[in-house]
Design an enzyme around this catalytic site. Sequence first.
Site, PDB file in Angstrom:
ATOM      1  N   ASP A   1      76.880  32.768 -17.462  1.00 35.72           N
ATOM      2  CA  ASP A   1      77.455  32.178 -18.141  1.00 35.72           C
ATOM      3  C   ASP A   1      77.675  30.538 -18.715  1.00 35.72           C
ATOM      4  O   ASP A   1      76.433  29.840 -17.734  1.00 35.72           O
ATOM      5  CB  ASP A   1      78.716  31.838 -17.721  1.00 35.72           C
ATOM      6  N   GLU A   2      77.064  30.242 -19.469  1.00 36.22           N
ATOM      7  CA  GLU A   2      77.274  28.362 -19.373  1.00 36.22           C
ATOM      8  C   GLU A   2      76.026  27.827 -18.931  1.00 36.22           C
ATOM      9  O   GLU A   2      75.421  26.981 -18.276  1.00 36.22           O
ATOM     10  CB  GLU A   2      77.938  27.679 -18.950  1.00 36.22           C
TER      11      GLU A   2
ATOM     12  N   ARG B   1      87.482  19.788 -29.043  1.00 36.67           N
ATOM     13  CA  ARG B   1      88.689  20.748 -27.804  1.00 36.67           C
ATOM     14  C   ARG B   1      89.955  20.741 -29.207  1.00 36.67           C
ATOM     15  O   ARG B   1      90.607  21.121 -27.678  1.00 36.67           O
ATOM     16  CB  ARG B   1      89.250  19.199 -26.959  1.00 36.67           C
TER      17      ARG B   1
ATOM     18  N   LYS C   1      83.302  33.704 -25.994  1.00 30.04           N
ATOM     19  CA  LYS C   1      81.927  33.710 -25.031  1.00 30.04           C
ATOM     20  C   LYS C   1      82.678  33.974 -24.011  1.00 30.04           C
ATOM     21  O   LYS C   1      81.831  35.835 -23.780  1.00 30.04           O
ATOM     22  CB  LYS C   1      81.388  32.190 -25.150  1.00 30.04           C
ATOM     23  N   THR C   2      83.644  34.256 -23.091  1.00 30.20           N
ATOM     24  CA  THR C   2      83.988  34.816 -22.289  1.00 30.20           C
ATOM     25  C   THR C   2      84.515  36.274 -22.952  1.00 30.20           C
ATOM     26  O   THR C   2      83.943  37.207 -21.798  1.00 30.20           O
ATOM     27  CB  THR C   2      85.199  34.139 -21.683  1.00 30.20           C
TER      28      THR C   2
ATOM     29  N   GLN D   1      76.488  22.222 -26.317  1.00 29.50           N
ATOM     30  CA  GLN D   1      78.206  21.669 -25.528  1.00 29.50           C
ATOM     31  C   GLN D   1      76.575  21.528 -24.527  1.00 29.50           C
ATOM     32  O   GLN D   1      77.625  20.884 -23.238  1.00 29.50           O
ATOM     33  CB  GLN D   1      78.680  22.613 -25.089  1.00 29.50           C
TER      34      GLN D   1
END
Length: 766
Positions: free
Chosen positions: A217-218, A630, A33-34, A248
């Site tokens: 973002d987020e 993770r 995503k970044t 998330q």
Amino acid sequence: MQNLLHNLNPEQLAAVTLPPQAALILAGAGSGKTRVLTTRIAWLIQTGQVSPAGILAVTFTNKASKEMMTRLSAMLPISPRGMWIGTFHGLCNRLLRAHHKDAALPQTFQILDSGDQLSMIKRLLKAQNVDDEKYPARNLMYFINGAKDQGLRAKDVESHDDYSRKMAELYDLYDTQCQREGVVDFAELLLRCYELLSRNQPLREHYQNRFRHVLVDEFQDTNTLQYNWLKLMAGTNGAVFAVGDDDQSIYAFRGANVGNMASFEREFRVQNLIKLEQNYRSHGHILDAANTLIANNTKRLGKNLRTDAGHGEPVRICESSSDLMEAQWIIEESKSLIAEGAARSEIAVLYRSNAQSRVIEHALFSAGIAYRVYGGQRFFERAEVKHAIAYLQLMDNPHNDSAFLRIVNFPTRGIGARSIEQLQDAARHYAISLYAAVPYVTGKAGTSLGGFVKMIEQTRFETQPLALPEMVNVVLDASGLLAHYRTEKEGADRIENLEQIVSAATLFVNEEGFGHDAPAYLGPKLDAQAGTAVTTGAGVEILDADAPMVALMSPLSAFLSHASLEAGDNQAHAGQDAMQLMTVHSAKGLEFDAVFITGLEEGLFPHENSAKEEGGVEEERRLMYVAITRARRRLYMSFSQTRMLHGQTRYNLKSRFFDELPEDALKWLSPRIQQHNWFAHPKAAWDEMPGAPSANNAIAQKLKPAGHGWRIGESVTHGKFGEGVIVDIEGGTGAARAHINFGRHGMKLLDLSIAKLEKVAPRLNG
């Protein structure tokens, strides 16, 4: 242009090159995503659709902002400094600085951190003669910040009773005081900026025309006020590029509203919804576990992670007989990973609650393995634990001035700086400790200090005949620490940590051979082989340096020494290769080659509080999803049949989440280090277990099968209540009744001669 786009997959490419309209990008864990966000910005600038000054990019952390700037610097032949890229608070600070007059702020307004804010509230309560026990400063701080996060001023807060009306009144007085002093807290930055844009149409339109492209973002972590601020900045024609993952969303306790994603899709009439489902982090079995688990949540936008990396290794699951065995299994598995070439820093141990770290830290300390607690402090370095240790230190040695100063006014007892100054003067004058100098202080200060000393002496007297764990329990209560943290909105974790000290003391006396019956204040125990003791004015001196610890000092002194050593030794230094310990919340945004998810038991993960909250279990499932994703190559999950919490042994059911995982992706293990599992083979193993209770012990007798054939700790199934664990048995053969914890159905008392129970066979090595 081709260089900018050539490594994007089809979904990423589609997201980066979208037309200037509102878009929602569902970016799964490890889906890049970044990269999509930064490439989108670079593409918009490089194609001439916007100038760098026309970009507004919002992140949730300064780290994410810096990473975005670094990547853009590598992509574009221009400096990204002119762009507005930052956190919500950072961007609002920037805007308020530029328009401080319109915002009714001095040009040099200062920002209060949480500590400064709390201090200001305490000053306010004192100036208003408010009872700080009825209206604790920290509770008022949470009240004010919570209201601001909802976009509410004091006049807008609904008051249903005298208490809430008083809190709103204090909120208003606090605002007035902040305005007078020219300061703002973090929540005020966003609220003041929102209010400025709401009432100032020319200013609002200026920024809406300037920032034609708003990237977030987020997005799943936004709260009500943040979302409303974004709507003001974007206006009706703004192209908002929102990137997030509703699976998330794990910060509801901070005010995050996962529903903002659905609201954004509806209110902005989103036509472009793109799912980034290609995962570049984890192997297939790990993703299968994550996908199957999260599919049980009903309120989600929906996506399915996939990978080209192959299935990889199965998810390993270990059932241990106790939390101590669970920790030892983690050590053995970690040693194997390290022997295979894994870096310690690529091994992470995750837990739901901070208090769980104590047993794991102790095992790592004993094994000599360096570790680092990420996003938090090691157990014995946490403030509340250090407070409790200081009380115990003062009980053991009242002349410890450092311990005295730490706790003499914590919790607050009206002993201020002036009183301490008088006490220190007296101690210097007579060349004695602060504790010994208390009788030489007169007036109100002397009375308050005398009350503190009296409490310490009374507690010492009451605990003299008690074993160490019971003594710690009494001290936690008598000191006022438990009562103090119960008044805090977020004090539950601190209380759990305090209660874990009792568990630590219980483990310590067992390991060091003091025994449960050893009183806390008796002198050293000496036997014929231990050495010779000589009583001196300073206490007891041991002449034989090889005498065991049990002979060298009292249980309390030995425990305090152990706590100091464990707090100081084995600390990973900067740059040192060390295992990573953290809560699942702290792990978000991180990734590791190998991940252990521990304590997967009903009431722990999912947490028992989740059953009482609307959507609570779904949030816990999202938290579990974050934990699973993770891991890159190896994923371990573990649970224990018994766990010591609050100084008492608890019998557990495995987490419901195990029933929601795909069986073909799992491999069930039993730890190699457990030679005997007394739950599975009690008769064969009982007498051979190290430290097993005496056969005459009542608890031991209950744990052994009786005439009715059942025992404590045994897993059973019931036709109506499902799987459970026998917690206690009362009565004899023919009239026995069992207390059974059925997890989701709670505790039931069943007559063993009537209830149709079946034993659950233990799993074998997979």
